[in-house]
Design a protein around this motif. Structure first.
Motif, PDB file in Angstrom:
ATOM      1  N   GLN A  14      74.943  -5.664 -49.907  1.00  0.00           N
ATOM      2  CA  GLN A  14      76.314  -5.424 -49.476  1.00  0.00           C
ATOM      3  C   GLN A  14      76.834  -4.103 -50.035  1.00  0.00           C
ATOM      4  OE1 GLN A  14      79.021  -8.628 -50.261  1.00  0.00           O
ATOM      5  NE2 GLN A  14      80.640  -7.754 -48.992  1.00  0.00           N
ATOM      6  N   LEU A  15      76.458  -3.786 -51.273  1.00  0.00           N
ATOM      7  CA  LEU A  15      76.834  -2.493 -51.853  1.00  0.00           C
ATOM      8  C   LEU A  15      76.282  -1.355 -51.010  1.00  0.00           C
ATOM      9  CD1 LEU A  15      77.860  -0.533 -54.023  1.00  0.00           C
ATOM     10  CD2 LEU A  15      75.720  -0.960 -55.284  1.00  0.00           C
ATOM     11  N   GLN A  16      75.002  -1.429 -50.685  1.00  0.00           N
ATOM     12  CA  GLN A  16      74.405  -0.358 -49.887  1.00  0.00           C
ATOM     13  C   GLN A  16      74.959  -0.341 -48.472  1.00  0.00           C
ATOM     14  OE1 GLN A  16      72.781   1.910 -51.352  1.00  0.00           O
ATOM     15  NE2 GLN A  16      72.531   0.834 -53.301  1.00  0.00           N
ATOM     16  N   GLY A  17      75.316  -1.528 -47.950  1.00  0.00           N
ATOM     17  CA  GLY A  17      75.960  -1.576 -46.640  1.00  0.00           C
ATOM     18  C   GLY A  17      77.324  -0.915 -46.667  1.00  0.00           C
ATOM     19  N   ALA A  18      78.066  -1.143 -47.767  1.00  0.00           N
ATOM     20  CA  ALA A  18      79.366  -0.479 -47.921  1.00  0.00           C
ATOM     21  C   ALA A  18      79.189   1.029 -48.007  1.00  0.00           C
ATOM     22  CB  ALA A  18      80.080  -1.014 -49.162  1.00  0.00           C
ATOM     23  N   ASN A  19      78.192   1.468 -48.774  1.00  0.00           N
ATOM     24  CA  ASN A  19      77.908   2.902 -48.848  1.00  0.00           C
ATOM     25  C   ASN A  19      77.511   3.448 -47.487  1.00  0.00           C
ATOM     26  OD1 ASN A  19      78.438   3.145 -51.590  1.00  0.00           O
ATOM     27  ND2 ASN A  19      76.332   2.728 -52.202  1.00  0.00           N
ATOM     28  N   GLN A  20      76.750   2.642 -46.727  1.00  0.00           N
ATOM     29  CA  GLN A  20      76.341   3.063 -45.390  1.00  0.00           C
ATOM     30  C   GLN A  20      77.553   3.181 -44.469  1.00  0.00           C
ATOM     31  OE1 GLN A  20      73.079   3.607 -44.882  1.00  0.00           O
ATOM     32  NE2 GLN A  20      72.671   3.504 -42.699  1.00  0.00           N
ATOM     33  N   VAL A  22      86.360  -3.028 -43.164  1.00  0.00           N
ATOM     34  CA  VAL A  22      87.440  -3.490 -44.030  1.00  0.00           C
ATOM     35  C   VAL A  22      86.885  -4.370 -45.145  1.00  0.00           C
ATOM     36  CG1 VAL A  22      89.571  -4.840 -44.139  1.00  0.00           C
ATOM     37  CG2 VAL A  22      89.148  -3.343 -42.174  1.00  0.00           C
ATOM     38  N   GLY A  23      85.964  -5.279 -44.772  1.00  0.00           N
ATOM     39  CA  GLY A  23      85.337  -6.127 -45.783  1.00  0.00           C
ATOM     40  C   GLY A  23      84.573  -5.318 -46.810  1.00  0.00           C
ATOM     41  N   SER A  24      83.967  -4.210 -46.376  1.00  0.00           N
ATOM     42  CA  SER A  24      83.236  -3.350 -47.307  1.00  0.00           C
ATOM     43  C   SER A  24      84.176  -2.729 -48.326  1.00  0.00           C
ATOM     44  CB  SER A  24      82.516  -2.236 -46.536  1.00  0.00           C
ATOM     45  OG  SER A  24      81.502  -2.773 -45.720  1.00  0.00           O
ATOM     46  N   LEU A  25      85.347  -2.290 -47.867  1.00  0.00           N
ATOM     47  CA  LEU A  25      86.310  -1.700 -48.787  1.00  0.00           C
ATOM     48  C   LEU A  25      86.853  -2.738 -49.762  1.00  0.00           C
ATOM     49  CD1 LEU A  25      88.300   0.652 -46.363  1.00  0.00           C
ATOM     50  CD2 LEU A  25      86.506   1.264 -47.999  1.00  0.00           C
ATOM     51  N   VAL A  26      87.048  -3.978 -49.282  1.00  0.00           N
ATOM     52  CA  VAL A  26      87.473  -5.059 -50.168  1.00  0.00           C
ATOM     53  C   VAL A  26      86.407  -5.315 -51.232  1.00  0.00           C
ATOM     54  CG1 VAL A  26      87.997  -7.525 -50.300  1.00  0.00           C
ATOM     55  CG2 VAL A  26      88.963  -6.140 -48.450  1.00  0.00           C
ATOM     56  N   PHE A  27      85.138  -5.292 -50.807  1.00  0.00           N
ATOM     57  CA  PHE A  27      84.036  -5.482 -51.745  1.00  0.00           C
ATOM     58  C   PHE A  27      84.037  -4.392 -52.813  1.00  0.00           C
ATOM     59  CE2 PHE A  27      79.693  -4.273 -52.961  1.00  0.00           C
ATOM     60  CZ  PHE A  27      79.235  -5.460 -53.506  1.00  0.00           C
ATOM     61  N   LEU A  28      84.253  -3.150 -52.411  1.00  0.00           N
ATOM     62  CA  LEU A  28      84.270  -2.046 -53.367  1.00  0.00           C
ATOM     63  C   LEU A  28      85.425  -2.190 -54.352  1.00  0.00           C
ATOM     64  CD1 LEU A  28      83.450   0.944 -50.969  1.00  0.00           C
ATOM     65  CD2 LEU A  28      81.930  -0.092 -52.651  1.00  0.00           C
ATOM     66  N   LEU A  53      83.906   5.540 -57.714  1.00  0.00           N
ATOM     67  CA  LEU A  53      82.555   6.081 -57.538  1.00  0.00           C
ATOM     68  C   LEU A  53      82.201   6.167 -56.057  1.00  0.00           C
ATOM     69  CD1 LEU A  53      80.691   4.214 -60.412  1.00  0.00           C
ATOM     70  CD2 LEU A  53      81.166   6.664 -60.290  1.00  0.00           C
ATOM     71  N   ALA A  54      82.626   5.159 -55.287  1.00  0.00           N
ATOM     72  CA  ALA A  54      82.355   5.192 -53.852  1.00  0.00           C
ATOM     73  C   ALA A  54      83.058   6.378 -53.199  1.00  0.00           C
ATOM     74  CB  ALA A  54      82.802   3.886 -53.205  1.00  0.00           C
ATOM     75  N   THR A  55      84.236   6.727 -53.695  1.00  0.00           N
ATOM     76  CA  THR A  55      84.952   7.889 -53.162  1.00  0.00           C
ATOM     77  C   THR A  55      84.195   9.181 -53.477  1.00  0.00           C
ATOM     78  OG1 THR A  55      87.055   6.729 -53.451  1.00  0.00           O
ATOM     79  CG2 THR A  55      87.147   9.117 -53.139  1.00  0.00           C
ATOM     80  N   VAL A  56      83.646   9.266 -54.690  1.00  0.00           N
ATOM     81  CA  VAL A  56      82.800  10.412 -55.033  1.00  0.00           C
ATOM     82  C   VAL A  56      81.622  10.490 -54.063  1.00  0.00           C
ATOM     83  CG1 VAL A  56      81.270  11.409 -56.771  1.00  0.00           C
ATOM     84  CG2 VAL A  56      83.449  10.406 -57.465  1.00  0.00           C
ATOM     85  N   GLY A  57      80.998   9.337 -53.818  1.00  0.00           N
ATOM     86  CA  GLY A  57      79.881   9.303 -52.885  1.00  0.00           C
ATOM     87  C   GLY A  57      80.291   9.700 -51.480  1.00  0.00           C
TER      88      GLY A  57
END
Length: 423
Positions: free
Chosen positions: A354-360, A219-225, A234-238
């Motif tokens: 954190q960006l790469q963690g969110a992508n992960q 959830v925190g990752s999505l908030v960060f995005l 862009l994260a959705t594309v990824g």
């Protein structure tokens, strides 16, 4: 462990400095990719051996293992990403490599499917080698050179598929367990390389002040995005790309064995050819092409080529037609460098982990959904082939996902606003 010399930072480093620092992480990524590639053509056959030779049952167990790994990544990816922002990239990379080596040993020694399951859990808990490597690249590379650098990092993975599967297939024809012992040895060597040679890329003054559990979760990752302009799109594309990309790890070995009668050795050679095409694109074409068409153009080109390549793979009634799709599919390797270049430009240095963690974390979600959707679709299609006769149905679904990624990228892939790089 964290007081090793640090690599020069991308924001202030001269070209020679960042290139030198990049070589360290590139070498680590290559070794990691080779060890990972070794197991690709043999693990499904090991699972099939445990299921008494039942291809459909092996596909279903592949679904279980893939989903479990994805769940682990969903929750642990953000934690490891934030840990790398707080404590540095190097210790997280070492933790990840240790978990991968243990997983390979479990595969090599497993007397049952339960052992394979435990190994997948351990690997899923610690798997952050590629995402941490991407954060490392963002640390040491100037923003205008990141797309090219991410292209080279992609080539490390492709090089793993150039060498690893061919080696794994050859060793697997000798003994089905031998490739896992070799992969465990290579990963252990990589761990020692990281411990004694690899410098830290994130100095203490550029790290986050404290570890925040509120942000170290899905959830925190999505908030960060959402907190960064245009990042969520862009994260959705990824995510769509990652979801589509799970189809081949989920079914390739079983699909080509069932449809074309390929042996593990020939599958390894096929992956070698695919890896070679990917290396050519990522090392020779990404840099000059991105310079001409930009990161957005590279993103769109990669999505379109991937959709077309998957369509060819799914349609191919014979092996030689399948190979016609290899050069087209290789152009999908433009997608990730363009995407990573656009995303990292939108995030400050202390947030790259954190960006790469969110992508992960998003990759973890894809790794849960993908094997279930593609594995069960493939199992259903071959069980009902007399009625449907579409063994490539799962691959058609992957092509459709990349069509969706292309259409979304048209809207969200515009040039980013500048983000200040810390000095």
């Amino acid at each position: 462990m964290t007081d090793r010399p640090t690599a020069p930072q991308g924001g202030a480093a001269k070209d020679g400095q960042w290139t030198g620092a990049f070589r360290f992480i590139f070498a680590a990524a290559v070794i990691n990719a080779v060890s990972f590639g070794i197991m690709i053509p043999v693990l499904p056959n090991l699972i099939k051996q445990f299921t008494g030779g039942d291809t459909a049952a092996a596909s279903e167990w592949n679904v279980v293992f893939g989903a479990v790994w994805g769940v682990m990544q969903l929750f642990c990816g953000p934690v490891l990403g934030m840990m790398s922002d707080r404590f540095g990239r190097r210790p997280i990379l070492l933790i990840s490599l240790a978990g991968l080596a243990i997983d390979f040993l479990f595969m090599a020694l497993a007397p049952s499917l339960a052992w394979l399951f435990v190994g997948r859990v351990i690997n899923g808990l610690t798997a952050a080698s590629f995402s941490t490597a991407n954060a490392y690249v963002a640390d040491v590379t100037p923003p205008d050179k990141r797309a090219k650098a991410f292209g080279w990092m992609g080539s490390a993975f492709s090089f793993g598929f150039l060498v690893g599967p061919a080696l794994g297939g050859f060793l697997g024809d000798i003994d089905l367990r031998l490739p896992f012992f070799v992969a465990a040895g290579l990963t252990t060597i990589n761990w020692f390389y990281g411990f004694f040679v690899l410098p830290e890329s994130l100095p203490p003054e550029k790290r986050v002040a404290k570890f925040d559990w509120k942000r170290a979760n899905p959830v925190g990752s999505l908030v960060f995005l959402r907190a960064h302009a245009d990042l969520l799109g862009l994260a959705t594309v990824g995510f769509l790309f990652q979801l589509a990309h799970t189809v081949l790890p989920a079914i390739f070995v079983l699909y080509t064995g069932y449809r074309y009668g390929w042996t593990p050795g020939f599958m390894g050679l096929t992956m070698m050819a695919t890896g070679l095409a990917g290396v050519i694109v990522q090392t020779l074409l990404v840099g000059p092409v991105v310079a001409k068409i930009g990161e957005r153009g590279a993103l769109l080109l990669g999505a379109a080529a991937g959709a077309t390549g998957f369509a060819i793979y799914g349609f191919a009634p014979s092996g030689w037609i399948y190979f016609l799709g290899v050069p087209v599919f290789a152009l999908m390797n433009f997608l990730q460098p363009g995407l990573q270049g656009l995303m990292t430009r939108r995030v400050e240095p202390s947030g790259q982990g954190q960006l790469q963690g969110a992508n992960q974390s998003l990759q973890g979600i894809a790794s849960v959904i993908g094997p279930i959707v593609f594995g069960l679709t493939f199992a259903w299609s071959i069980r009902h082939e007399g009625i449907v006769h579409q063994p490539g149905l799962a691959i058609y679904l992957a092509a459709g996902l990349l069509v969706g990624a292309f259409l979304l990228a048209l809207r969200v892939g515009r040039a980013p606003r500048a983000v200040a790089e810390a000095a």
